[in-house]
Design an enzyme around this catalytic site. Sequence first.
Site, short mmCIF file in Angstrom:
data_model
loop_
_atom_site.label_atom_id
_atom_site.label_comp_id
_atom_site.label_asym_id
_atom_site.label_seq_id
_atom_site.Cartn_x
_atom_site.Cartn_y
_atom_site.Cartn_z
N ASP A 1 -9.12 17.49 37.81
CA ASP A 1 -10.10 17.57 38.91
C ASP A 1 -10.46 16.22 39.49
O ASP A 1 -10.72 16.09 40.69
CB ASP A 1 -11.37 18.36 38.49
CG ASP A 1 -12.02 17.84 37.23
OD1 ASP A 1 -11.46 16.92 36.60
OD2 ASP A 1 -13.10 18.35 36.86
N ARG B 1 -12.08 29.03 40.70
CA ARG B 1 -11.77 29.48 42.05
C ARG B 1 -10.28 29.67 42.23
O ARG B 1 -9.48 28.94 41.66
CB ARG B 1 -12.11 28.39 43.08
CG ARG B 1 -13.53 28.19 43.40
CD ARG B 1 -13.58 26.88 44.21
NE ARG B 1 -14.85 26.25 44.01
CZ ARG B 1 -15.90 26.48 44.80
NH1 ARG B 1 -15.80 27.28 45.83
NH2 ARG B 1 -17.03 25.90 44.55
N SER C 1 -8.92 21.13 34.63
CA SER C 1 -9.79 19.98 34.35
C SER C 1 -9.96 19.72 32.86
O SER C 1 -11.08 19.76 32.32
CB SER C 1 -11.15 20.21 35.00
OG SER C 1 -10.98 20.54 36.35
C1 BG6 Z 1 -15.77 21.12 41.93
C2 BG6 Z 1 -14.29 20.87 41.89
O1 BG6 Z 1 -16.26 20.86 43.20
O2 BG6 Z 1 -16.39 20.26 41.00
C3 BG6 Z 1 -13.78 21.13 40.48
O3 BG6 Z 1 -13.62 21.69 42.81
C4 BG6 Z 1 -14.52 20.27 39.51
O4 BG6 Z 1 -12.43 20.87 40.39
C5 BG6 Z 1 -15.98 20.48 39.66
O5 BG6 Z 1 -14.10 20.55 38.19
C6 BG6 Z 1 -16.73 19.54 38.78
O6 BG6 Z 1 -18.11 19.84 38.82
P1 BG6 Z 1 -18.78 20.96 37.94
O7 BG6 Z 1 -20.20 20.56 37.96
O8 BG6 Z 1 -18.51 22.25 38.58
O9 BG6 Z 1 -18.20 20.84 36.56
C1 GLC Z 2 -13.72 16.90 30.85
C2 GLC Z 2 -12.23 17.03 30.91
C3 GLC Z 2 -11.69 16.23 32.05
C4 GLC Z 2 -12.39 16.60 33.32
C5 GLC Z 2 -13.86 16.43 33.16
C6 GLC Z 2 -14.61 16.82 34.42
O1 GLC Z 2 -14.01 15.60 30.52
O2 GLC Z 2 -11.66 16.61 29.69
O3 GLC Z 2 -10.30 16.47 32.17
O4 GLC Z 2 -11.92 15.80 34.35
O5 GLC Z 2 -14.30 17.20 32.10
O6 GLC Z 2 -14.45 18.14 34.74
#
Ligand code: BG6
Ligand code: GLC
Length: 917
Positions: A656, A539, A602
């Site tokens: 994240d 996003r 992340s």
């Molecule tokens: C989102 C966050 O809601 O969730 C992200 O904004 C995050 O930063 C993500 O990485 C984690 O969940 P998923 O299931 O999308 O990997």
């Molecule tokens: C992976 C990444 C970590 C992140 C997680 C959740 O483990 O290495 O940085 O926080 O995924 O998205």
Amino acid sequence: MFAVHLMAFYFTKLKEDQIKKVDRFLYHMRLSDETLLDIMARFQAEMQKGLGKDTNPTASVKMLPTFVRAIPDGSEKGEFLSLDLGGSKFRVLKVQVSEEGKRNVQMESQFYPTPNEIIRGNGSELFEYVADCLADFMKTKGLKHKKLPLGLTFSFPCRQTKLEEGILLSWTKKFKARGVQDTDVVDCLAKAIKKHKDIDVDILALVNDTVGTMMTCAYDDPYCEVGVIIGTGTNACYMEDMSNIDLVEGDEGRMCINTEWGAFGDDGALEDIRTEFDRELDLGSLNPGKQLFEKMISGLYLGELVRIILLKMAKAGLLFGGKKSSALHTKGKIETRHVAAMEKYKEGLANTREILTDLGLEPSEADCIAVQHVCTIVSFRSANLCAAALAAILTRLRENKKLVRLRTTVGMDGTVYKIHPQYPKRLHKVVRKLVPNCDVRFLLSESGSTKGAAMVTAVASRVQTQRKQIDKVLALFQLTQEQLKAVQGKMRTEFEYGLKRDTHLLATVKMLPTYVCGMPDGTEKGKFLALDLGGTNFRVLLVKIRSGRRSVRMYNKIFAIPLEIMQGTGEELFDHIVQCIADFLDYMGLKGAQLPLGFTFSFPCRQTSIDKGTLIEWTKGFKATDCEGEDVVDMLREAIKRRNEFDLDIVAIVNDTVGTMMTCGYEDPNCEIGLIAGTGSNMCYMEEMKNIELVEGDEGKMCINTEWGGFGDNGCIDDIRTQYDKKVDEGSLNPGKQRYEKMTSGMYLGEIVRQILIDLTKHGLLFRGQISERLRTRGIFETKFLSQIESDRLALLQVRRILQQLGLDSTCEDSIVVKEVCGAVSRRAAQLYGAGLAAIVEKRREDQGLENLKVTVGVDGTLYKLHPHFSRILQETVKELAPRCDVTLMLSEDGSGKGAALITAVAKRLQQAQKEK
Ligand code: BG6
Ligand code: GLC
Ligand code: BG6
Ligand code: GLC
């Protein structure tokens, strides 16, 4: 010559007179074709009533599901014990079903008596007696050392919810043992058998005798789909379409229904055809008002009906010159075998005289003729009534199959059918007349119902073996409290290693300082751009923070990152990101705006300040080249430069978990932990500076990004990793890495499920042993499907539909197993998360020297958000493993973009202050 003619004339006249007399007396017992068609229609309606969920409770014909789903296919094999209880004779048997395909069955059996004091005494004594007989049989046959599966033919109405259970609805026929009604007879028998320490049997199936008969006949004739008993009692079963059986879940295939037609009329539906004789018989029976249809038909009652009629006729002066004997007054003195003997073609008349004489009567020639005719009317009515009900079943089968003509076989058994000389012929004829569009073959079950019961047991035994294999696999995913405690302990050790300078490099949990040192305080304000890269969606966001009111407005757009970009070169990846930013600015009408930017990235980054982050290594689905070991903030800056269209001030790089913690911390200042259960798995928390040896200074706190996904990479949790986890790891982009993440996060759970399903299929336990192309496809089980499959609100059928959407052609049984597999895998994941979280809250509690700790955890991620049970199991586990911590899980509604913007706002303010200094 003349004399002979005269004699013949006299005899014919005599016969005619007697027959007329009896016909007149028994006028009501002679049923016309119209009446039979009417009864047939009534029975059709009764069947419908019994099958309907809402109508079944008040239906007299119970239409009981038997959980027998298919007729034998010849693949059955093995050695079985069998009991046959409830007909005229009680038998114990050993059945040997030979090697697959050969259709060879050998039986050894022994009859045991069933004295009235046993079958009408105490329930527990009845079953102890049955168990004694079984033990005796096993002893004489030298079977004591063997553990054998047992099939119980139990010829009474039982409500079943599975094959190996049956709640007795009521005794019928001659049985009336106390304390058995409404209990599970399999359980009663199992308990009685347990008392014999020297035998070991496993009751796998309970079948009604009609079902056993149908299966016996179906073993020889695959067209057989109906079983009828006309013996001591009467009853029928047939194969019904699952879609018509409301009481059992699932729509696929067929299931045998035990109609218990003996109870037809118990609600008054047959009052117009019941006679005064039927009423009298009923009053003197063990179960008045019950089994009214059976009482007009079956062997236990035919003789008695005849006796009642003869007595009435004698009383009316129509027989025996009005004389009666005491035997004629005695209940049970005329039996069905007598009726059969009296109706014999040639010897019938002589037999009649003998039987009547034995009853202490002095019958004339005319009396014998009349009595014989009474027998005929009574037994003919029985055959007529059976024929009407059977015709209803055949019509139902034909209609279910949407056929104009039905060709089918009916398996038959029971003493009336077997020993009465005219009965079969009459029955067949009437059935054919009532359903001219059915070609019916009547097949007598020569070997009783046991062979069929053995077939059912054989299938059950195969299912049980398979079940054990499936359970063995699922057990690998069931962690004990001790195992979870061990995980918690090891995680705790890794936290300490990661924080200490000396051990940091060896630690699998990296404990990365984030340079985020405080929670938002509400004074943050301004307009920020945010990027959110690394979860399910990429996003770009615009975040407007207004100070004081703690209000944030956000605008965002989701962009796709194609696989070839995720796994292409670093330059391509960052160029693509900048392209998306440009599109977003354009879309928001902000072209050329110079905004501060917070970058949620992340992945594990080593930071030396809030705006510097060196990617240690890619995780999850990313693998772009030339990024690992580089500062991704620099890479983003360079990409912006390359595009040369706008300038952005990259103020912060944020994991994240950290963004999530901040998002939630804005609402709840108690939030000092951030948790992601999404594509990946990770956790961050606020740590005392004095514990962070890698960063100078002892004052205050700093957020640590644990990167706990790498927990176990040194093999410390290999004891709980299964072969399936290893397979998933081997097939991943980063083998050997992120082992804990691979057991817990959304990107991998579906893969674990898929590996298990492949293995089960290979062993013939699923999908008929066929591994489809779809099942070979990596990634078919996305988190959302896993979550859907496990939803409690979904009926089995919907689970099946989801699987079908995924291209997996599953039966109902398959769907149950798939759901169980998903449940085992996701449950373990939630528990492992719980163990990790327990480790951190306990550490924080101890570090602060608190008796009890109250803390909020900000949580995000599709697994957490979509899965129906994940959050509950996680919460329960933390509670068990860290009982002194009061942990509130707070869902981050706005994603980590908001938190990243808040961090950017704080960093910007500090930057400003620095500059002013
Ligand atoms: C989102 C966050 O809601 O969730 C992200 O904004 C995050 O930063 C993500 O990485 C984690 O969940 P998923 O299931 O999308 O990997
Ligand atoms: C992976 C990444 C970590 C992140 C997680 C959740 O483990 O290495 O940085 O926080 O995924 O998205
Ligand atoms: C036998 C079957 O052949 O017939 C029994 O093995 C069944 O299971 C019986 O109950 C029914 O007939 P009857 O006349 O013995 O009640
Ligand atoms: C009785 C029983 C039934 C059985 C039949 C024939 O009607 O209720 O279960 O099938 O007798 O034995």
